[in-house]
Every structure is written in C-alpha cells, then in structure tokens.
Design a protein around this motif. Structure first.
Motif, PDB file in Angstrom:
ATOM      1  N   ILE A  72       0.804  -1.223   0.000  1.00 26.56           N
ATOM      2  CA  ILE A  72       0.000   0.000   0.000  1.00 26.56           C
ATOM      3  C   ILE A  72       0.837   1.272   0.000  1.00 26.56           C
ATOM      4  CG2 ILE A  72      -1.938  -1.139   1.144  1.00 26.56           C
ATOM      5  CD1 ILE A  72      -1.026   0.177   3.779  1.00 26.56           C
ATOM      6  N   HIS A  73       2.129   1.209   0.284  1.00 26.85           N
ATOM      7  CA  HIS A  73       2.937   2.412   0.376  1.00 26.85           C
ATOM      8  C   HIS A  73       3.093   3.082  -0.984  1.00 26.85           C
ATOM      9  CE1 HIS A  73       4.836   0.764   4.324  1.00 26.85           C
ATOM     10  NE2 HIS A  73       3.709   1.392   4.544  1.00 26.85           N
ATOM     11  N   GLY A  74       3.337   4.392  -0.952  1.00 31.40           N
ATOM     12  CA  GLY A  74       3.285   5.202  -2.152  1.00 31.40           C
ATOM     13  C   GLY A  74       4.322   4.896  -3.204  1.00 31.40           C
ATOM     14  N   ASP A  75       5.404   4.210  -2.837  1.00 30.46           N
ATOM     15  CA  ASP A  75       6.392   3.820  -3.848  1.00 30.46           C
ATOM     16  C   ASP A  75       6.064   2.448  -4.445  1.00 30.46           C
ATOM     17  OD1 ASP A  75       6.986   2.664  -1.382  1.00 30.46           O
ATOM     18  OD2 ASP A  75       9.148   2.689  -1.669  1.00 30.46           O
ATOM     19  N   HIS A  76       4.896   1.918  -4.109  1.00 23.59           N
ATOM     20  CA  HIS A  76       4.414   0.647  -4.667  1.00 23.59           C
ATOM     21  C   HIS A  76       3.012   0.828  -5.252  1.00 23.59           C
ATOM     22  CE1 HIS A  76       7.884  -1.445  -2.998  1.00 23.59           C
ATOM     23  NE2 HIS A  76       7.716  -0.672  -1.941  1.00 23.59           N
ATOM     24  N   LEU A  77       2.096   1.287  -4.430  1.00 22.34           N
ATOM     25  CA  LEU A  77       0.777   1.697  -4.909  1.00 22.34           C
ATOM     26  C   LEU A  77       0.829   3.210  -5.078  1.00 22.34           C
ATOM     27  CD1 LEU A  77      -2.216   1.480  -5.581  1.00 22.34           C
ATOM     28  CD2 LEU A  77      -2.692   1.419  -3.113  1.00 22.34           C
ATOM     29  N   ASN A  78       1.052   3.658  -6.299  1.00 23.10           N
ATOM     30  CA  ASN A  78       1.169   5.085  -6.571  1.00 23.10           C
ATOM     31  C   ASN A  78       0.033   5.490  -7.501  1.00 23.10           C
ATOM     32  OD1 ASN A  78       2.480   7.532  -8.255  1.00 23.10           O
ATOM     33  ND2 ASN A  78       3.343   7.458  -6.200  1.00 23.10           N
ATOM     34  N   GLN A  79      -1.012   6.020  -6.905  1.00 23.02           N
ATOM     35  CA  GLN A  79      -2.224   6.288  -7.681  1.00 23.02           C
ATOM     36  C   GLN A  79      -1.998   7.342  -8.759  1.00 23.02           C
ATOM     37  OE1 GLN A  79      -5.031   4.295  -7.093  1.00 23.02           O
ATOM     38  NE2 GLN A  79      -5.471   5.114  -9.130  1.00 23.02           N
ATOM     39  N   GLU A  89      -6.489  -2.481 -20.794  1.00 24.98           N
ATOM     40  CA  GLU A  89      -6.332  -3.914 -21.071  1.00 24.98           C
ATOM     41  C   GLU A  89      -5.494  -4.613 -20.006  1.00 24.98           C
ATOM     42  OE1 GLU A  89      -8.053  -5.377 -23.432  1.00 24.98           O
ATOM     43  OE2 GLU A  89      -8.888  -3.388 -23.861  1.00 24.98           O
ATOM     44  N   ALA A  90      -5.255  -3.945 -18.884  1.00 22.07           N
ATOM     45  CA  ALA A  90      -4.376  -4.488 -17.842  1.00 22.07           C
ATOM     46  C   ALA A  90      -5.176  -5.092 -16.691  1.00 22.07           C
ATOM     47  CB  ALA A  90      -3.451  -3.401 -17.307  1.00 22.07           C
ATOM     48  N   ILE A  91      -4.816  -6.305 -16.319  1.00 17.48           N
ATOM     49  CA  ILE A  91      -5.353  -6.932 -15.112  1.00 17.48           C
ATOM     50  C   ILE A  91      -4.418  -6.594 -13.957  1.00 17.48           C
ATOM     51  CG2 ILE A  91      -5.953  -9.113 -13.996  1.00 17.48           C
ATOM     52  CD1 ILE A  91      -6.509 -10.232 -16.807  1.00 17.48           C
ATOM     53  N   LEU A  92      -4.971  -6.049 -12.885  1.00 17.49           N
ATOM     54  CA  LEU A  92      -4.175  -5.675 -11.716  1.00 17.49           C
ATOM     55  C   LEU A  92      -4.164  -6.840 -10.732  1.00 17.49           C
ATOM     56  CD1 LEU A  92      -4.755  -2.956 -13.110  1.00 17.49           C
ATOM     57  CD2 LEU A  92      -4.913  -1.921 -10.848  1.00 17.49           C
ATOM     58  N   VAL A  93      -2.972  -7.269 -10.337  1.00 13.31           N
ATOM     59  CA  VAL A  93      -2.786  -8.377  -9.401  1.00 13.31           C
ATOM     60  C   VAL A  93      -2.259  -7.781  -8.102  1.00 13.31           C
ATOM     61  CG1 VAL A  93      -1.631 -10.575  -8.980  1.00 13.31           C
ATOM     62  CG2 VAL A  93      -2.286  -9.929 -11.313  1.00 13.31           C
ATOM     63  N   VAL A  94      -3.020  -7.946  -7.019  1.00  9.32           N
ATOM     64  CA  VAL A  94      -2.742  -7.179  -5.802  1.00  9.32           C
ATOM     65  C   VAL A  94      -3.112  -7.988  -4.557  1.00  9.32           C
ATOM     66  CG1 VAL A  94      -3.213  -5.019  -7.024  1.00  9.32           C
ATOM     67  CG2 VAL A  94      -5.047  -6.111  -5.739  1.00  9.32           C
ATOM     68  N   PRO A  95      -2.536  -7.635  -3.396  1.00 11.40           N
ATOM     69  CA  PRO A  95      -3.062  -8.151  -2.126  1.00 11.40           C
ATOM     70  C   PRO A  95      -4.348  -7.415  -1.767  1.00 11.40           C
ATOM     71  CG  PRO A  95      -1.218  -6.675  -1.722  1.00 11.40           C
ATOM     72  CD  PRO A  95      -1.334  -6.797  -3.213  1.00 11.40           C
ATOM     73  N   GLN A  96      -5.088  -7.952  -0.829  1.00  9.22           N
ATOM     74  CA  GLN A  96      -6.375  -7.367  -0.462  1.00  9.22           C
ATOM     75  C   GLN A  96      -6.231  -5.929   0.018  1.00  9.22           C
ATOM     76  OE1 GLN A  96      -9.582  -8.941  -0.759  1.00  9.22           O
ATOM     77  NE2 GLN A  96     -10.039  -6.760  -0.592  1.00  9.22           N
ATOM     78  N   ALA A  97      -5.190  -5.630   0.776  1.00 15.07           N
ATOM     79  CA  ALA A  97      -5.016  -4.274   1.310  1.00 15.07           C
ATOM     80  C   ALA A  97      -4.874  -3.248   0.195  1.00 15.07           C
ATOM     81  CB  ALA A  97      -3.794  -4.226   2.229  1.00 15.07           C
ATOM     82  N   VAL A  98      -4.269  -3.643  -0.917  1.00 15.90           N
ATOM     83  CA  VAL A  98      -4.168  -2.747  -2.068  1.00 15.90           C
ATOM     84  C   VAL A  98      -5.516  -2.644  -2.763  1.00 15.90           C
ATOM     85  CG1 VAL A  98      -3.127  -2.453  -4.353  1.00 15.90           C
ATOM     86  CG2 VAL A  98      -1.698  -3.077  -2.399  1.00 15.90           C
ATOM     87  N   ALA A  99      -6.188  -3.758  -2.957  1.00 17.37           N
ATOM     88  CA  ALA A  99      -7.509  -3.749  -3.605  1.00 17.37           C
ATOM     89  C   ALA A  99      -8.464  -2.808  -2.874  1.00 17.37           C
ATOM     90  CB  ALA A  99      -8.072  -5.166  -3.656  1.00 17.37           C
ATOM     91  N   ASP A 100      -8.368  -2.766  -1.551  1.00 17.92           N
ATOM     92  CA  ASP A 100      -9.253  -1.916  -0.750  1.00 17.92           C
ATOM     93  C   ASP A 100      -9.034  -0.432  -1.032  1.00 17.92           C
ATOM     94  OD1 ASP A 100     -10.303  -4.189   0.408  1.00 17.92           O
ATOM     95  OD2 ASP A 100      -9.079  -4.040   2.229  1.00 17.92           O
ATOM     96  N   LYS A 101      -7.862  -0.072  -1.550  1.00 18.30           N
ATOM     97  CA  LYS A 101      -7.539   1.333  -1.800  1.00 18.30           C
ATOM     98  C   LYS A 101      -7.687   1.743  -3.262  1.00 18.30           C
ATOM     99  CE  LYS A 101      -4.323   1.946   2.079  1.00 18.30           C
ATOM    100  NZ  LYS A 101      -5.063   3.109   2.672  1.00 18.30           N
ATOM    101  N   LEU A 102      -7.809   0.791  -4.168  1.00 14.67           N
ATOM    102  CA  LEU A 102      -7.904   1.126  -5.575  1.00 14.67           C
ATOM    103  C   LEU A 102      -9.292   1.672  -5.908  1.00 14.67           C
ATOM    104  CD1 LEU A 102      -6.117  -1.955  -7.168  1.00 14.67           C
ATOM    105  CD2 LEU A 102      -5.313   0.418  -7.257  1.00 14.67           C
ATOM    106  N   PRO A 103      -9.358   2.703  -6.750  1.00 10.32           N
ATOM    107  CA  PRO A 103     -10.667   3.218  -7.167  1.00 10.32           C
ATOM    108  C   PRO A 103     -11.456   2.170  -7.936  1.00 10.32           C
ATOM    109  CG  PRO A 103      -8.898   4.754  -7.754  1.00 10.32           C
ATOM    110  CD  PRO A 103      -8.242   3.478  -7.322  1.00 10.32           C
ATOM    111  N   LYS A 104     -12.759   2.250  -7.852  1.00 10.70           N
ATOM    112  CA  LYS A 104     -13.616   1.343  -8.608  1.00 10.70           C
ATOM    113  C   LYS A 104     -13.341   1.485 -10.098  1.00 10.70           C
ATOM    114  CE  LYS A 104     -18.460   0.035  -9.187  1.00 10.70           C
ATOM    115  NZ  LYS A 104     -19.881   0.345  -8.800  1.00 10.70           N
ATOM    116  N   GLY A 105     -13.266   0.356 -10.786  1.00  9.07           N
ATOM    117  CA  GLY A 105     -13.017   0.386 -12.217  1.00  9.07           C
ATOM    118  C   GLY A 105     -11.561   0.460 -12.607  1.00  9.07           C
TER     119      GLY A 105
END
Length: 244
Positions: A72-79, A89-105
């Motif tokens: 979840i840290h900003g140098d890994h999950l950088n919105q 066309e990209a599938i995002l592969v993430v742990p649950q903690a990252v999924a919880d922070k990603l915007p819908k869509g």
C-alpha cells in the motif's frame, strides 16, 4: 539446480537499460524503471511491477497487460502514476489491502492473491510470497500478510520480486529461482548484509539489487555483490542504476 545458459544484452537508452534472458519459448526482457519499479516483457505479455515515478517514466514502454502491486505504500501503490497510464487492457494483481484502496473500475479487472496462493492470469502463473519486517510487531512498517512478494513464471523461468521484506524464512527457503529482485534499504526493509546472506542461501541464478534507497541515501550494492559472491560465487549479481 541446473544453471542456465544466459544471453546478456545491455542496451543503454535514456533512463532505461534492458537485460534479455532467453527461454525455449521466447525472450524475457527486463526493463528497470526506478527504485522498486520494473517492466517485464514475454511474448505478448507486458508486466508492470509497482508502477511509480510518474507515467512519463513509461513513455518508452508498451502498454501493460498485467500490473503487479506489492503493498500500500506510495512507492508501490502510486495512484498518481496509475492514473496516467493506459490500463484499459491491464489486469491488476494485488493483495487485499491494495484492492481496498484502488478506485472502482481500476484496470480491466482486479485479481486479489493472498500470501502462499497462486493464480494463472493470461497464461502466466503468479504466486504470492510473504513479505514482512522482523521482528513481527504491532507497529511494523510491513506486517506479515498485508503485502505480497511475487514469483512470476515465464517461459519455464521463475522470477522472484521481493517487495518490501527482511530476510524472512520464506525467502531463504525459495528453490529454483532463475532471476531475483531483492530489496535492501534501511530502515524500511533490510541491510546489505542481511540481503546478501539470504541470497547466498537461496542461490538464484541471477540477482538484481533493487529498491535500495533509504533514509541515509543509496545502499552499497557493490558490497552486496562482494558478500554474495564470497559465499555463493555462482550467483550472477547484476548491478544496474535504478536512480538515474
């Protein structure tokens, strides 16, 4: 482990340098970007790892088919970086903690993988490996189970991405790793000595020190190379400038 016959190609252009690793079914191209960020290409797959540093850093790269995010840290999950990339066309592969922070869509879809689990996506097998700090405490920067390291299986090769971790037993127990990307930056992950000791134990064919900027500047990767090769001389330690 049978050591691989590897073709090494170094091409310098702008902020990037490419390493090309042949497999029986096509080449794997490794594009370092910055810090813990890289792009892997294999046949029709383009895999972004922890996109960070702004979308302009990827101007010379193909559009991603997979995006792996470790934590979840900003140098890994950088919105901000993600917002500037074409992820349709990209599938995002993430742990649950990252999924919880990603915007819908976000992206084409999101696949959540937990530690020690695997998914095959776009015909690429991806295994999530624990990454965490030692000792395990309630205030740890990287508690066990929140983030993922990954093993990406491409062309019969196993590519290990450590994420933010110390020299945990799960890393030391890895087998048959062909290419490893291993972090070393205090106080967030581990020091050079810890990283070298772990690598000398699991003996990847090739290792790249990456993610080596800490609060005191850049870690001494030359020392890392020396320490690894004193204990495991057959490990090919490849030093690249991730901070141009």
């Amino acid at each position: 482990m049978k050591y691989l016959t590897l073709l090494f190609l170094f091409i310098s252009f702008g902020a990037f340098c490419q390493d090309i690793i042949p497999t029986k079914n096509g080449d794997i191209t490794i594009n370092p970007i910055t810090h813990g960020t890289l792009v892997l290409e294999y046949n029709d797959q383009v895999i972004y790892v922890d996109p960070y540093g702004g979308a302009a850093a990827f101007d010379d790269q193909k559009k991603p088919t997979l995006v792996l995010i470790t934590d979840i840290h900003g140098d890994h999950l950088n919105q901000e970086t993600l917002n500037g990339l074409d992820l349709k066309e990209a599938i995002l592969v993430v742990p649950q903690a990252v999924a919880d922070k990603l915007p819908k869509g976000s992206g084409k879809s999101i696949v959540v993988i937990g530690n020690d689990l695997s998914e095959t996506i776009n015909k690429v097998k991806i295994t999530a490996i624990p990454m965490y700090n030692l000792p395990e405490t309630s205030d740890s920067r990287h508690p066990k189970g929140r983030g993922n390291g990954y093993i990406v299986h491409l062309g019969g090769k196993q590519i290990y991405l450590s994420g933010d971790t110390e020299d945990i037993p799960e890393m030391r127990a890895l087998k048959n790793i062909d290419v490893a990307f291993v972090c070393m930056n205090l106080p967030y992950t581990m020091d050079v000595e810890q990283a070298a000791s772990a690598v000398a134990e699991f003996k990847p064919t090739i290792v790249y020190p990456y993610h080596y900027r800490g609060t005191e500047g850049l870690s001494d990767v030359e020392k890392f190379k020396t320490l690894v090769n004193e204990s495991a001389p057959k490990v090919d330690v490849r030093l690249r400038n991730w901070y141009q």
